[in-house]
Design an enzyme around this catalytic site. Structure first.
Site, mmCIF file in Angstrom:
data_model
loop_
_atom_site.group_PDB
_atom_site.id
_atom_site.type_symbol
_atom_site.label_atom_id
_atom_site.label_comp_id
_atom_site.label_asym_id
_atom_site.label_seq_id
_atom_site.Cartn_x
_atom_site.Cartn_y
_atom_site.Cartn_z
ATOM 1 N N CYS A 86 41.790 28.907 41.647
ATOM 2 C CA CYS A 86 41.509 28.567 40.251
ATOM 3 C C CYS A 86 40.180 29.168 39.820
ATOM 4 O O CYS A 86 39.342 29.520 40.649
ATOM 5 C CB CYS A 86 41.432 27.056 40.075
ATOM 6 S SG CYS A 86 42.953 26.238 40.563
ATOM 7 N N GLY A 108 43.821 32.398 38.460
ATOM 8 C CA GLY A 108 44.892 31.445 38.197
ATOM 9 C C GLY A 108 45.573 31.763 36.891
ATOM 10 O O GLY A 108 44.906 31.965 35.882
ATOM 11 N N ASN A 136 38.032 23.945 41.500
ATOM 12 C CA ASN A 136 38.590 25.042 42.286
ATOM 13 C C ASN A 136 38.490 24.659 43.746
ATOM 14 O O ASN A 136 37.406 24.325 44.220
ATOM 15 C CB ASN A 136 37.803 26.336 42.007
ATOM 16 C CG ASN A 136 38.234 27.492 42.899
ATOM 17 O OD1 ASN A 136 37.427 28.350 43.229
ATOM 18 N ND2 ASN A 136 39.479 27.531 43.294
ATOM 19 N N GLY A 137 39.619 24.718 44.446
ATOM 20 C CA GLY A 137 39.632 24.354 45.866
ATOM 21 C C GLY A 137 40.690 23.312 46.117
ATOM 22 O O GLY A 137 41.472 22.978 45.222
ATOM 23 N N TYR A 146 39.961 39.757 49.180
ATOM 24 C CA TYR A 146 41.072 39.896 48.247
ATOM 25 C C TYR A 146 40.934 39.120 46.940
ATOM 26 O O TYR A 146 41.175 39.658 45.867
ATOM 27 C CB TYR A 146 42.366 39.449 48.938
ATOM 28 C CG TYR A 146 43.487 39.143 47.986
ATOM 29 C CD1 TYR A 146 44.154 40.176 47.331
ATOM 30 C CD2 TYR A 146 43.865 37.830 47.705
ATOM 31 C CE1 TYR A 146 45.165 39.902 46.422
ATOM 32 C CE2 TYR A 146 44.875 37.557 46.803
ATOM 33 C CZ TYR A 146 45.529 38.596 46.171
ATOM 34 O OH TYR A 146 46.515 38.322 45.277
ATOM 35 N N CYS A 188 34.273 31.003 56.344
ATOM 36 C CA CYS A 188 35.532 30.448 56.843
ATOM 37 C C CYS A 188 36.458 31.638 57.043
ATOM 38 O O CYS A 188 36.587 32.481 56.159
ATOM 39 C CB CYS A 188 36.151 29.486 55.835
ATOM 40 S SG CYS A 188 37.817 28.938 56.343
HETATM 41 P P1 5GP Z 1 52.891 39.808 51.177
HETATM 42 O O1 5GP Z 1 52.520 40.300 52.506
HETATM 43 O O2 5GP Z 1 52.929 38.336 51.117
HETATM 44 O O3 5GP Z 1 54.142 40.363 50.669
HETATM 45 O O4 5GP Z 1 51.810 40.251 50.133
HETATM 46 C C1 5GP Z 1 50.570 40.744 50.485
HETATM 47 C C2 5GP Z 1 49.980 41.374 49.249
HETATM 48 O O5 5GP Z 1 49.962 40.484 48.144
HETATM 49 C C3 5GP Z 1 48.578 41.792 49.400
HETATM 50 O O6 5GP Z 1 48.456 42.939 48.581
HETATM 51 C C4 5GP Z 1 47.794 40.660 48.829
HETATM 52 O O7 5GP Z 1 46.869 41.270 47.955
HETATM 53 C C5 5GP Z 1 48.763 39.826 48.041
HETATM 54 N N1 5GP Z 1 49.180 38.449 48.402
HETATM 55 C C6 5GP Z 1 50.453 38.082 48.412
HETATM 56 N N2 5GP Z 1 50.590 36.775 48.633
HETATM 57 C C7 5GP Z 1 49.411 36.277 48.783
HETATM 58 C C8 5GP Z 1 48.960 34.955 49.025
HETATM 59 O O8 5GP Z 1 49.673 33.986 49.129
HETATM 60 N N3 5GP Z 1 47.663 34.817 49.122
HETATM 61 C C9 5GP Z 1 46.857 35.869 49.023
HETATM 62 N N4 5GP Z 1 45.582 35.663 49.170
HETATM 63 N N5 5GP Z 1 47.251 37.109 48.785
HETATM 64 C C10 5GP Z 1 48.521 37.338 48.649
HETATM 65 FE FE1 SF4 Z 2 41.527 29.458 53.337
HETATM 66 FE FE2 SF4 Z 2 39.465 29.800 54.996
HETATM 67 FE FE3 SF4 Z 2 41.436 31.597 54.890
HETATM 68 FE FE4 SF4 Z 2 39.759 31.319 52.869
HETATM 69 S S1 SF4 Z 2 39.269 32.031 54.906
HETATM 70 S S2 SF4 Z 2 41.973 31.566 52.728
HETATM 71 S S3 SF4 Z 2 39.376 29.123 52.889
HETATM 72 S S4 SF4 Z 2 41.600 29.444 55.573
HETATM 73 MG MG MG Z 3 47.555 43.202 46.713
#
Ligand code: 5GP
Ligand code: SF4
Ligand code: MG
Length: 460
Positions: free
Chosen positions: A1, A28, A102-103, A247, A438
């Site tokens: 968020c 978000g 957020n969190g 990311y 983390c």
């Molecule tokens: P996936 O492997 O799930 O198909 O997608 C990976 C790609 O989408 C990466 O480019 C990443 O930027 C983004 N991504 C997809 N799903 C997620 C998610 O649930 N969390 C995060 N942080 N990134 C995701």
């Molecule tokens: Fe969640 Fe920690 Fe992974 Fe960040 S680094 S996505 S807070 S488990």
């Molecule tokens: Mg991506």
């Protein structure tokens, strides 16, 4: 968020909040909301949709006041419904509060029980609303704004970066581990006006200057007297989510005094050093894989070229709440450049593989477009564990690297070679103490203990 807050008597705070949220849209896309305080009176508008869909000039005109709080939501707890949109507004003995969170809290089961026992009328299903209730409860029992809030935060476990509006000021708060970011900015007017935002890109857009981060376990209280700081946690430590750096946050946001774009380029360089491969061109999966691909090209000497073009008007694919939507989202989003790809040995760089759905489709697309070899390089380690702190990396059984080796993943994605960045490499590139992050989704080493029943909901 995304969260945003501003204290600026005499300014159009609703409009400034709107622009702040606009810059935080990537955090978000399900719902957006703004609350403003005009003396003791609170005005609120929130709805499902993007910031630009939820607000227009006439809606903003109906949000007068000198204090603004805003939120863009991506659901990790509670369903994707309008009642769960934020800010959460609640009455207390001292007046209204408007809370943007957020969190993710991890002790919600216990907290919900405690709150229900004391006859709290929880209307929504979010952990965020529980924080607001806990504050109201403490205030109604006699505490003032500060004491009441601190008492409530001490009952919360997990990740929370909060912006809380009250009739007399706005608070910015980070949990004792500082898992989610929150920054303070200033507007140059006299007297100085303070702004709070999840990321510095939320300050840039309104011409505010970055002052500093809210520290882990810190509360800043911005009123007509200026900014006061309270360190309310006995055991603060730095555990910023490394996924924010890799990311989630925008590449033009600053963390540790440099843009994340620079950090992500360094990840790409490190990746090229760790896992080189002979190829004709290298490119990133737009947008999140691009800086790392540029770094990879610089360090390896492999030419950088765009192999995929993104439709910029489609939201982040992972933010849609269903798998079907997610899959159709990917098709809508990326188109291959056939003349760039045909006959080429290509390296495709992405920031992460979560479920593997994006990657698998992309590899297929590249081969159909004429690529003769497809080498995949990922600028983070394998995601093996779910996040309980507010990034929706899904349940463990959905994570491709939780059950498969790198070789098995390569096979499933149908790539010629696959390599991930090492965990050490990812942390080394931060230039900071590796313990100050983390990285539990890569290691399973959670900095805030997860209650057993919560663990069971997401772990295999
Ligand atoms: P996936 O492997 O799930 O198909 O997608 C990976 C790609 O989408 C990466 O480019 C990443 O930027 C983004 N991504 C997809 N799903 C997620 C998610 O649930 N969390 C995060 N942080 N990134 C995701
Ligand atoms: Fe969640 Fe920690 Fe992974 Fe960040 S680094 S996505 S807070 S488990
Ligand atoms: Mg991506």
């Amino acid at each position: 968020c995304g969260v945003f807050g501003i204290y600026a008597p005499g300014e159009d705070v609703a409009k400034l909040t709107y622009f702040g949220l606009y810059a935080l849209q990537h955090r978000g896309q399900e719902s957006a909301g703004i609350a403003t305080f005009e003396g003791t009176h609170v005005h609120l508008h929130k709805d499902m949709g993007l910031v630009s869909q939820v607000f227009n000039e006439s809606v903003l005109e109906h949000l007068p006041g000198s204090i603004g709080v805003g939120h863009t939501r991506y659901s990790t707890t509670g369903s994707s419904r309008k009642v769960n949109a934020q800010p959460a507004v609640l009455e207390t003995r001292l007046g209204s509060i408007a809370l943007a969170h957020n969190g993710n809290l991890v002790n919600t089961v216990q907290l919900r029980e405690e709150l229900l026992q004391s006859k709290c009328n929880l209307v929504t299903t979010t952990d965020s609303e529980m924080i607001a209730f806990a504050i109201a409860q403490a205030i109604d029992a006699g505490a003032d704004w500060l004491e009441g809030s601190i008492q409530a935060f001490q009952r919360c476990q997990g990740a929370f970066s909060l912006v809380i509006g009250t009739p007399i000021g706005v608070m910015g708060v980070r949990d004792p581990n500082g898992i989610r970011p929150l920054v303070i900015g200033t507007l140059p007017e006299n007297p100085i006006r303070y702004v709070l935002a999840s990321e510095t890109c939320g300050l840039d857009i309104i011409g505010a200057e970055y002052l500093r981060d809210v520290e882990p376990g810190e509360l800043v209280w911005i009123t007509e007297e200026g900014l006061a700081s309270y360190h309310w946690s006995k055991q603060p430590q730095r555990k910023l989510c490394i996924f924010e750096m890799i990311y989630f946050a925008r590449p033009d946001s600053l963390m540790h005094n440099e843009s994340l774009y620079s950090y992500r380029m360094r990840l790409g360089r490190q990746l090229a050093e760790e896992s080189p491969v002979d190829a004709d061109i290298v490119f990133g999966v737009p947008d999140s894989g691009v800086p790392a691909a540029i770094g990879f090209s610089q360090a390896s000497g492999v030419a950088y070229a765009e192999g995929l073009i993104k439709n910029r008007y489609v939201g982040r694919t992972f933010i849609q709440p269903t798998q079907t939507m997610r899959e159709s989202g990917i098709r809508m989003k990326l188109n291959p450049l056939k003349d760039v790809l045909v006959g080429k040995r290509v390296i495709i760089v992405d920031d992460s593989i979560v479920r593997g759905t994006t990657s698998r489709k992309l590899v297929k697309t590249l081969r159909e477009a004429g690529a003769v070899e497809v080498h995949m390089r990922i600028s983070s380690p394998p995601v093996t564990h779910p996040c309980f702190y507010g990034i929706d990396t899904d349940t463990q059984d959905q994570l491709i690297a939780a059950t498969k080796s790198v070789a098995e993943i390569a096979q499933q994605l149908e790539v010629d070679t696959l390599a991930y960045l090492s965990w050490e490499g990812m942390l080394k590139a931060t230039g900071e103490d590796p313990n100050s992050f983390c990285s539990a989704c890569f290691t399973g080493d959670y900095p805030v203990a997860i209650p057993e029943q919560v663990k069971r909901s997401k772990l295999i």
